[in-house]
Scaffold this active site. Sequence first.
Site, short mmCIF file in Angstrom:
data_model
loop_
_atom_site.label_atom_id
_atom_site.label_comp_id
_atom_site.label_asym_id
_atom_site.label_seq_id
_atom_site.Cartn_x
_atom_site.Cartn_y
_atom_site.Cartn_z
N ARG A 18 -10.88 -3.63 -2.21
CA ARG A 18 -10.64 -2.78 -3.38
C ARG A 18 -10.77 -3.60 -4.66
O ARG A 18 -10.32 -4.75 -4.70
CB ARG A 18 -9.23 -2.18 -3.36
CG ARG A 18 -9.11 -0.93 -2.53
CD ARG A 18 -7.73 -0.34 -2.66
NE ARG A 18 -6.73 -1.11 -1.92
CZ ARG A 18 -5.51 -1.34 -2.35
NH1 ARG A 18 -5.13 -0.91 -3.53
NH2 ARG A 18 -4.65 -2.02 -1.61
N SER A 106 -9.44 5.70 -2.75
CA SER A 106 -8.22 6.33 -2.27
C SER A 106 -7.47 7.02 -3.41
O SER A 106 -8.02 7.88 -4.09
CB SER A 106 -7.34 5.30 -1.55
OG SER A 106 -6.24 5.90 -0.93
N HIS A 107 -6.22 6.62 -3.67
CA HIS A 107 -5.40 7.26 -4.71
C HIS A 107 -5.30 6.39 -5.95
O HIS A 107 -4.47 6.64 -6.81
CB HIS A 107 -4.01 7.54 -4.16
CG HIS A 107 -3.28 6.31 -3.72
ND1 HIS A 107 -3.55 5.70 -2.52
CD2 HIS A 107 -2.33 5.54 -4.33
CE1 HIS A 107 -2.79 4.62 -2.41
NE2 HIS A 107 -2.05 4.50 -3.49
N LYS A 116 -13.12 1.34 3.09
CA LYS A 116 -12.31 1.35 4.31
C LYS A 116 -13.27 1.29 5.49
O LYS A 116 -14.30 1.98 5.50
CB LYS A 116 -11.45 2.61 4.39
CG LYS A 116 -10.37 2.69 3.31
CD LYS A 116 -9.54 3.96 3.44
CE LYS A 116 -8.45 4.01 2.38
NZ LYS A 116 -7.66 5.27 2.44
N ASP A 242 -4.23 13.34 -1.20
CA ASP A 242 -4.54 12.22 -2.09
C ASP A 242 -6.05 12.19 -2.35
O ASP A 242 -6.79 13.08 -1.93
CB ASP A 242 -4.02 10.90 -1.50
CG ASP A 242 -4.87 10.37 -0.36
OD1 ASP A 242 -5.51 11.18 0.34
OD2 ASP A 242 -4.88 9.15 -0.16
N ASP A 244 -8.63 10.63 -1.24
CA ASP A 244 -9.65 10.63 -0.19
C ASP A 244 -9.23 11.40 1.05
O ASP A 244 -9.89 11.32 2.09
CB ASP A 244 -10.06 9.20 0.17
CG ASP A 244 -8.96 8.40 0.87
OD1 ASP A 244 -7.78 8.64 0.59
OD2 ASP A 244 -9.29 7.52 1.69
N ASP A 246 -6.65 11.31 3.22
CA ASP A 246 -5.99 10.81 4.42
C ASP A 246 -4.47 10.79 4.29
O ASP A 246 -3.77 10.37 5.22
CB ASP A 246 -6.52 9.43 4.83
CG ASP A 246 -6.32 8.34 3.78
OD1 ASP A 246 -5.65 8.61 2.76
OD2 ASP A 246 -6.84 7.22 3.98
N ARG A 247 -3.93 11.25 3.14
CA ARG A 247 -2.48 11.35 2.97
C ARG A 247 -2.13 12.74 2.47
O ARG A 247 -2.86 13.33 1.67
CB ARG A 247 -1.96 10.29 1.99
CG ARG A 247 -2.18 8.88 2.53
CD ARG A 247 -1.44 7.84 1.71
NE ARG A 247 -1.85 7.84 0.33
CZ ARG A 247 -1.01 7.99 -0.72
NH1 ARG A 247 0.28 8.18 -0.53
NH2 ARG A 247 -1.47 7.95 -1.94
N HIS A 329 0.65 9.18 5.28
CA HIS A 329 -0.32 9.02 6.37
C HIS A 329 0.32 9.58 7.65
O HIS A 329 1.39 9.14 8.06
CB HIS A 329 -0.64 7.55 6.61
CG HIS A 329 -1.51 6.91 5.57
ND1 HIS A 329 -2.88 7.05 5.55
CD2 HIS A 329 -1.20 6.11 4.53
CE1 HIS A 329 -3.37 6.36 4.54
NE2 HIS A 329 -2.38 5.77 3.90
#
Length: 462
Positions: A18, A106-107, A116, A242, A244, A246-247, A329
């Site tokens: 990142r 992501s967030h 990822k 979020d 992407d 995944d949460r 998650h």
Amino acid sequence: MTSSHVFHPTILRAYDIRGIVGETLFEADARALGAAFGTLVRRDGGKVVCVGYDGRVSSPALEAALVEGLVSTGVGVRRVGRGPTPMLYFAVKTTGADAGIMVTGSHNPPTHNGFKMLFQSRPVFGDDIRTLGTLAATGDLETGDGTVETVDLQDAYVERLLADFTHPEASGLRVAWDAGNGAAGEIMSRLAARLPGQHRLMFAEIDGTFPNHHPDPTEPENLEDLRRAVATDKAHVGIAFDGDGDRIGLIDGDGRILWGDQLLMLLARDILATRPGATVIADVKASQTLFDEVERLGGQPLMWKTGHSLIKVKMLETGAPLAGEMSGHLFLADRYYGFDDALYAAVRLLDLIAALPGFDLAAVHRALPSAINTPELRFPCAEERKFAVIDEVAARLKAGGATFSDVDGVRVRNAHGWWLLRASNTQAVLVARCEGATGADLDALKADLTAHLREAGLDLPS
């Protein structure tokens, strides 16, 4: 591609790669990552890598450079296009690919981005990421003429998500959805169109500038728009994702947030009814009420380290059908693939809600075992000092005969409840949390934690 490349030292993280686009992360990094990752895959006998990207402004260019690097090593690249991270995981699982890379921030803020990765059903993290850095820096890379194909898996992915919703008759169900302009928006809209009931879609348009609110459902301020929508529509549930996908974040009909450990309780009740004795994993930040409830239901609770990659590896080791983190998650290997897919978790949770009398999630929420706890407390601690602080606290606890777990930092249990102190794997901070049965218990725990921090030369934040 045989030239060497050195990544900015800050972008090779514990669980992913990142950085800040144009400052620490550039297209050249994506190209070099593709070459290093393709090399890793080829030397392990792999041939095909799936690639996806999120809705950030910088993601298409980074994806193109990544693909260029992968192809230079001779691997076949399967481009699955823009969408949520779990759709990329789905692509790897269902198309026979050996590995996958998702371009996603992501967030994190709009100026950030990253990658990822997974290889042969396991996440790529820790030593693997350091190996990628070494391969790039030394130029020790495979070469070849790879191939590129584009596949559209949205239809197949949506069908798979819907396969485990079993209440098509639930026409009275009212749901508010908030994608936060993140990468889950298109799939969220397609899901809602196929599910029974009335659905309000919020911020479903994918926009990498996130013009409405930041796409992080663990922060209550990011759920205010959803909370208002639930109240206006008298919805039974509000669901947020979020950046992407995944949460997950969830709000009941009373406007109250269900945190990650509470969502795990609901799912554990369902899964343990058909899989008695199964292991349920949660990270060290989860409430003791969750672990006690899993045990009461006949399951095997397992407390494990925070970090989605670490949880996934532990699931593979133990065969656990369910795991989760306070961060939202949720990992379901019960009827699904075991990766963190917030869209699938949403479908499974909606299926549970659809079976409730009056779809009354709020009533179930009010009846869940509860305790009084602090939010997650984060405060600065120098990178070179943070793990030493944990070691010093653990040594004092051991010398004093305290009962504690050192799975990830120290989690201390006493007559008042528990407190946690751990070092972040991704930032120069310490993370703390306390939980007690009463306000007085919580005060006692905070005082105990504060005393240990002061002995280490630190102060607990207000």
